[in-house]
Scaffold this active site. Structure first.
Site, PDB file in Angstrom:
ATOM      1  CE1 TYR A  96       0.458   1.746   4.317  1.00 41.22           C
ATOM      2  CE2 TYR A  96       0.927  -0.594   4.482  1.00 41.22           C
ATOM      3  CZ  TYR A  96       1.001   0.679   5.002  1.00 41.22           C
ATOM      4  OH  TYR A  96       1.623   0.904   6.207  1.00 41.22           O
ATOM      5  CB  CYS A  97       1.487   4.146  -1.612  1.00 41.35           C
ATOM      6  SG  CYS A  97       0.315   4.268  -2.977  1.00 41.35           S
ATOM      7  CD1 TRP A  98      -2.224  10.214  -0.214  1.00 41.59           C
ATOM      8  CD2 TRP A  98      -2.046   9.641   1.927  1.00 41.59           C
ATOM      9  NE1 TRP A  98      -3.044  11.043   0.507  1.00 41.59           N
ATOM     10  CE2 TRP A  98      -2.951  10.714   1.839  1.00 41.59           C
ATOM     11  CE3 TRP A  98      -1.758   9.108   3.185  1.00 41.59           C
ATOM     12  CZ2 TRP A  98      -3.580  11.258   2.937  1.00 41.59           C
ATOM     13  CZ3 TRP A  98      -2.390   9.650   4.294  1.00 41.59           C
ATOM     14  CH2 TRP A  98      -3.289  10.721   4.159  1.00 41.59           C
ATOM     15  CE1 TYR A 125      -2.191   5.105   8.122  1.00 41.12           C
ATOM     16  CE2 TYR A 125      -2.826   7.257   7.261  1.00 41.12           C
ATOM     17  CZ  TYR A 125      -2.588   6.420   8.332  1.00 41.12           C
ATOM     18  OH  TYR A 125      -2.754   6.884   9.614  1.00 41.12           O
TER      19      TYR A 125
END
Length: 353
Positions: A96-98, A125
């Site tokens: 995952y990232c932002w 996130y």
């Protein structure tokens, strides 16, 4: 191998099945908060994000995208060489990232091309954070709390630790917040987590409890240091059954002198923390405490702090906030020794239903 995109609620429901949870955000974003047990493989570091963002604004998005692509490619190569070369073919990470976009997508694409079964957290996130916030709105509503109630220095946290070691379910808010709960509660060399990180740790702890078994918790206020406990959780705790923890004043003074040995060894630090009580106690009183502590009479200061400040505040707060404090389901006494601690734990567990 095709990538799997999972909605946050679905990913979190099966979070234990992943072999790794990989956070592709920068190290700064990761430090603020991250999924439980995540590891940080930044697609762009803090400095690289600033560089790309500056070029995006000052030159052009096209130039920034070229710069970002080169940096991301190099970083992914380093991550693979460092972390992936020994992984078996059935290794299955969640990435995952932002927002679940380019940073996690780039890493996931390369790992998928290698042949790993890769899942990407849809919404990143932000989606995870939304699920945590929503879950904490009803946090603890299905749990049966039993609240340890006792004046300052009666060793409630020590009892929680011993209960946990004995296999009981324990919610230790002070441990999660890395703070002992008063103006003297921040330990030297420590820093409290961010509010978001605290809430993630709290969510991760609460979700693991068995609703059929009691959960022991300390009678905390709405804040632990600088961190806020979710309102619904506080209300649930305040409606719960209480266990009265008794210790004599002499025993409490002796216990605190041992438990806060860092202040005994550094009276100047102790005096500095006492400055926070000037509004409540007045300059003359605090000045007197500081002078006596520096002169080697700290135990007397601790006794006076308990008698004139902490005990009255505690009694008033408990009478106002904890409905069952006057009719506890159980009373336990201990004197600060290991033997009496174990006896108190046994008494509590024998009564737990």
């Amino acid at each position: 191998m095709p990538l799997i995109t999972l909605p946050a609620i679905e990913a979190l429901a099966q979070i234990e099945r992943f072999d790794a949870i990989v956070d592709a955000r920068s190290e700064g974003e990761f430090a603020l908060d991250h999924l439980p047990h995540a590891v940080n493989w930044p697609s762009l570091t803090n400095e690289e994000r600033v560089l790309v963002g500056t070029e995006y604004k000052q030159i052009s998005p096209f130039v920034a995208q070229k710069r970002g692509a080169a940096l991301v490619a190099r970083n992914i190569a380093r991550h693979i060489e460092r972390e992936v070369m020994d992984k078996p073919k059935d290794w299955s990470p969640l990435i995952y990232c932002w927002r679940g976009g380019k940073r996690s997508g780039s890493l996931a694409l390369v790992l998928g091309q290698i042949g790993f079964r890769v899942s990407v957290l849809e919404g990143g996130y932000r989606a995870f954070r939304s699920e945590v916030v929503q879950a904490l709105e009803t946090a603890g509503s299905q749990l049966r709390f039993q609240v340890l109630c006792g004046t300052t220095g009666s060793g409630k946290s020590r009892l929680l630790q011993a209960l946990n070691a004995a296999g009981a379910q324990v919610l230790d808010l002070e441990e999660l917040a890395e703070h002992r709960g008063s103006v003297l509660g921040l330990l030297p060399g420590t820093q409290q987590p961010t509010q978001k990180r605290f809430e993630t740790l709290l969510w991760d702890t609460l979700r693991r409890f068995d609703t059929k078994r009691p959960v022991f918790v300390e009678s905390e206020s709405r804040t632990v240091g600088q961190l806020r406990v979710p309102e619904r959780l506080i209300q649930t705790m305040r409606e719960a059954a209480c266990i009265a923890v008794d210790m004599t004043l002499d025993e409490r003074v002796n216990f605190l002198m041992r438990d806060y040995a860092h202040f005994v060894n550094d009276p100047e630090l102790f005096c500095k923390r006492l400055d926070a009580l000037r509004d409540a106690r007045g300059h003359q009183v605090v000045n007197d405490w500081q002078q006596r502590a520096l002169a080697g009479h700290m135990s007397g200061v601790v006794r006076e702090l308990l008698e004139t400040h902490y005990d009255p505040v505690y009694v008033k707060s408990m009478q106002r906030n904890f409905g069952q404090v006057n009719t506890p389901k159980l009373r336990v006494s201990w004197d600060g020794t290991q033997a009496s601690l174990q006896q108190a734990v046994a008494h509590i567990l024998s009564d737990a239903v």
